[in-house]
Design an enzyme around this catalytic site. Structure first.
Site, PDB file in Angstrom:
ATOM      1  N   GLY A  87     -21.032  -0.888  13.335  1.00  0.00           N
ATOM      2  CA  GLY A  87     -20.836  -2.287  12.946  1.00  0.00           C
ATOM      3  C   GLY A  87     -22.070  -3.120  13.254  1.00  0.00           C
ATOM      4  O   GLY A  87     -23.205  -2.614  13.221  1.00  0.00           O
ATOM      5  N   ILE A 145     -23.332  -4.604  16.073  1.00  0.00           N
ATOM      6  CA  ILE A 145     -24.216  -4.287  17.211  1.00  0.00           C
ATOM      7  C   ILE A 145     -24.913  -2.945  16.964  1.00  0.00           C
ATOM      8  O   ILE A 145     -26.128  -2.812  17.170  1.00  0.00           O
ATOM      9  CB  ILE A 145     -23.420  -4.281  18.542  1.00  0.00           C
ATOM     10  CG1 ILE A 145     -22.847  -5.678  18.804  1.00  0.00           C
ATOM     11  CG2 ILE A 145     -24.311  -3.853  19.710  1.00  0.00           C
ATOM     12  CD1 ILE A 145     -21.872  -5.777  19.963  1.00  0.00           C
ATOM     13  N   THR A 164     -21.284  -0.382  26.513  1.00  0.00           N
ATOM     14  CA  THR A 164     -21.235  -1.844  26.689  1.00  0.00           C
ATOM     15  C   THR A 164     -20.045  -2.408  25.904  1.00  0.00           C
ATOM     16  O   THR A 164     -19.968  -3.612  25.705  1.00  0.00           O
ATOM     17  CB  THR A 164     -22.531  -2.512  26.163  1.00  0.00           C
ATOM     18  OG1 THR A 164     -22.717  -2.104  24.801  1.00  0.00           O
ATOM     19  CG2 THR A 164     -23.747  -2.145  26.984  1.00  0.00           C
ATOM     20  N   ARG A 176     -16.005  -1.329  25.749  1.00  0.00           N
ATOM     21  CA  ARG A 176     -14.871  -1.534  26.648  1.00  0.00           C
ATOM     22  C   ARG A 176     -14.702  -0.270  27.488  1.00  0.00           C
ATOM     23  O   ARG A 176     -14.796   0.849  26.984  1.00  0.00           O
ATOM     24  CB  ARG A 176     -13.584  -1.804  25.858  1.00  0.00           C
ATOM     25  CG  ARG A 176     -13.481  -3.216  25.276  1.00  0.00           C
ATOM     26  CD  ARG A 176     -13.345  -4.283  26.359  1.00  0.00           C
ATOM     27  NE  ARG A 176     -13.210  -5.635  25.827  1.00  0.00           N
ATOM     28  CZ  ARG A 176     -14.227  -6.477  25.607  1.00  0.00           C
ATOM     29  NH1 ARG A 176     -15.465  -6.104  25.852  1.00  0.00           N
ATOM     30  NH2 ARG A 176     -13.998  -7.692  25.142  1.00  0.00           N
ATOM     31  N   GLU A 202     -11.443  -2.943  35.067  1.00  0.00           N
ATOM     32  CA  GLU A 202     -12.232  -4.086  35.561  1.00  0.00           C
ATOM     33  C   GLU A 202     -11.347  -5.061  36.316  1.00  0.00           C
ATOM     34  O   GLU A 202     -10.193  -5.245  35.941  1.00  0.00           O
ATOM     35  CB  GLU A 202     -12.885  -4.793  34.372  1.00  0.00           C
ATOM     36  CG  GLU A 202     -14.069  -3.994  33.858  1.00  0.00           C
ATOM     37  CD  GLU A 202     -14.861  -4.719  32.784  1.00  0.00           C
ATOM     38  OE1 GLU A 202     -14.926  -5.960  32.811  1.00  0.00           O
ATOM     39  OE2 GLU A 202     -15.430  -4.027  31.937  1.00  0.00           O
ATOM     40  N   HIS A 207     -20.387  -6.256  33.412  1.00  0.00           N
ATOM     41  CA  HIS A 207     -19.962  -6.865  32.146  1.00  0.00           C
ATOM     42  C   HIS A 207     -20.794  -8.122  31.826  1.00  0.00           C
ATOM     43  O   HIS A 207     -20.235  -9.197  31.578  1.00  0.00           O
ATOM     44  CB  HIS A 207     -18.459  -7.203  32.172  1.00  0.00           C
ATOM     45  CG  HIS A 207     -17.831  -7.204  30.799  1.00  0.00           C
ATOM     46  ND1 HIS A 207     -16.541  -6.819  30.557  1.00  0.00           N
ATOM     47  CD2 HIS A 207     -18.324  -7.540  29.590  1.00  0.00           C
ATOM     48  CE1 HIS A 207     -16.257  -6.936  29.269  1.00  0.00           C
ATOM     49  NE2 HIS A 207     -17.344  -7.373  28.643  1.00  0.00           N
TER      50      HIS A 207
HETATM   51  C1  DGY Z   1     -16.943  -9.706  24.309  1.00  0.00           C
HETATM   52  O1  DGY Z   1     -17.203 -10.796  23.803  1.00  0.00           O
HETATM   53  O2  DGY Z   1     -16.000  -9.021  23.935  1.00  0.00           O
HETATM   54  C2  DGY Z   1     -17.831  -9.211  25.367  1.00  0.00           C
HETATM   55  O3  DGY Z   1     -17.315  -8.135  26.040  1.00  0.00           O
HETATM   56  C3  DGY Z   1     -18.277 -10.297  26.320  1.00  0.00           C
HETATM   57  O4  DGY Z   1     -19.482  -9.822  26.856  1.00  0.00           O
END
Ligand code: DGY
Length: 322
Positions: free
Chosen positions: A158, A160, A239, A241, A270, A288
């Site tokens: 996607g 990112i 980065t 979840r 978390e 995070h």
């Molecule tokens: C989100 O926006 O989902 C991120 O995890 C925040 O850093």
């Protein structure tokens, strides 16, 4: 007049937009900590809109506590696994999130920072320098690896994933593999990224980075079997979840050098980061904070406010999830 409950103070840019709107009455949980569940259930009573933070579980109990007038849940966050979307949809409650180019770029930058930190062993060598343990240069001392020319495996093609592919292909000549539930033709055309099954991506990549949402289908997407397919010299970056990776399996793989290391910004439970993970020398851990810049968090607050204002004006919110 529409009542909004905001579960934690968010950056001013978005609040300013909301305060300017005379049809909205804001109630903000002002303490600088995660709102206790009991307080959340009490404070949502009678509100029309909840502006939630990704740390709050917005489930049927919260929707019940709010009451039948609840019309919208505007999540401050791109991820929305904290919200029971099925339940919200069933009740006709609109749910929005806060994607945008700002957060996309910040997370991509953070992934690149983690990749460099791992490849150049920045944490280890920084400790040596700061603890005054540097006793002179040596040709075979503290060797790491560069990232240039290596293969990047992107799980989730996607926004990112695409930003990463562009930066790392153009900047460092990385070969890009990606896996997703469907092909991203634009990503392929722009970066030469090659679509492949997850198993092939895991076997061939020097860095594997995760960019899928947390859904029932992606829970523990990376477990012991998947980790065993990775090269011993490869790094895993997460980065997205925490629960997408089986954390116990990852700790085992790291402890036994089944992979070279991991760069993690998210954790399975978390804010708990297991001691076994914290004690390892082949990890770079951040709490995070991939999107934690002033610019991004302000932008996210504007996106959340824009969704709310569109909704109360009777327009479709730009980031409606259903
Ligand atoms: C989100 O926006 O989902 C991120 O995890 C925040 O850093």
């Amino acid at each position: 007049m529409q009542k909004i409950f905001i579960t934690r103070h968010i950056p001013e840019a978005g609040l300013k937009l909301l305060r300017k709107n005379r049809h909205l009455k804001l109630d903000i949980y002002k303490k600088d900590k995660i709102i206790p569940r009991r307080t959340l259930l009490r404070r949502v009573r009678g509100v029309d809109i909840i502006l939630s933070i990704l740390t709050e579980k917005i489930d049927a109990a919260v929707m019940d506590a709010a009451g039948l007038q609840l019309k919208m849940i505007a999540n401050y966050g791109v991820g929305f696994d904290n919200i029971d979307l099925v339940e919200a949809k069933k009740r006709g409650i609109i749910v929005t999130n806060t994607p945008g180019p700002e957060i996309t770029e910040a997370v991509a930058e953070h992934v690149i920072a983690l990749m460099f930190a791992l490849a150049h062993r920045l944490i280890t060598v920084n400790k040596i320098a700061c603890k005054n343990k540097y006793k002179g240069w040596g040709p075979e001392l503290l060797l790491g690896n560069g990232i240039g020319g290596s293969t990047l495996g992107i799980v989730g093609g996607g926004a990112i994933g695409s930003a990463l592919a562009k930066h790392l292909r153009d900047g460092f000549n990385l070969k890009i593999l990606y896996h997703d539930v469907k092909k991203n033709i634009k990503l392929e055309a722009e970066t030469g990224a090659i679509f492949c099954p997850l198993s092939k991506l895991l076997k061939q990549s020097d860095f594997v980075t995760i960019h899928v949402p947390l859904l029932p289908s992606t829970h523990h997407l990376i477990g012991a079997t998947e980790l065993s397919l990775m090269k011993k010299s490869a790094f895993l970056i997460n980065t997205a979840r925490g629960p997408i990776v089986d954390e116990a399996a990852l700790v085992h793989a790291l402890q036994n050098n089944l992979i070279a290391g991991a760069g993690l910004d998210v954790y399975e439970h978390e804010p708990r980061i297991p001691r076994t993970l914290r004690k390892l020398s082949n990890v770079v851990l951040t709490p995070h904070t991939a999107s934690a810049t002033n610019y991004v968090r302000n932008a996210m607050s504007v996106v959340a406010a824009t969704n709310i204002i569109a909704f109360i004006q009777g327009n479709p919110p730009p980031n409606a999830l259903h």
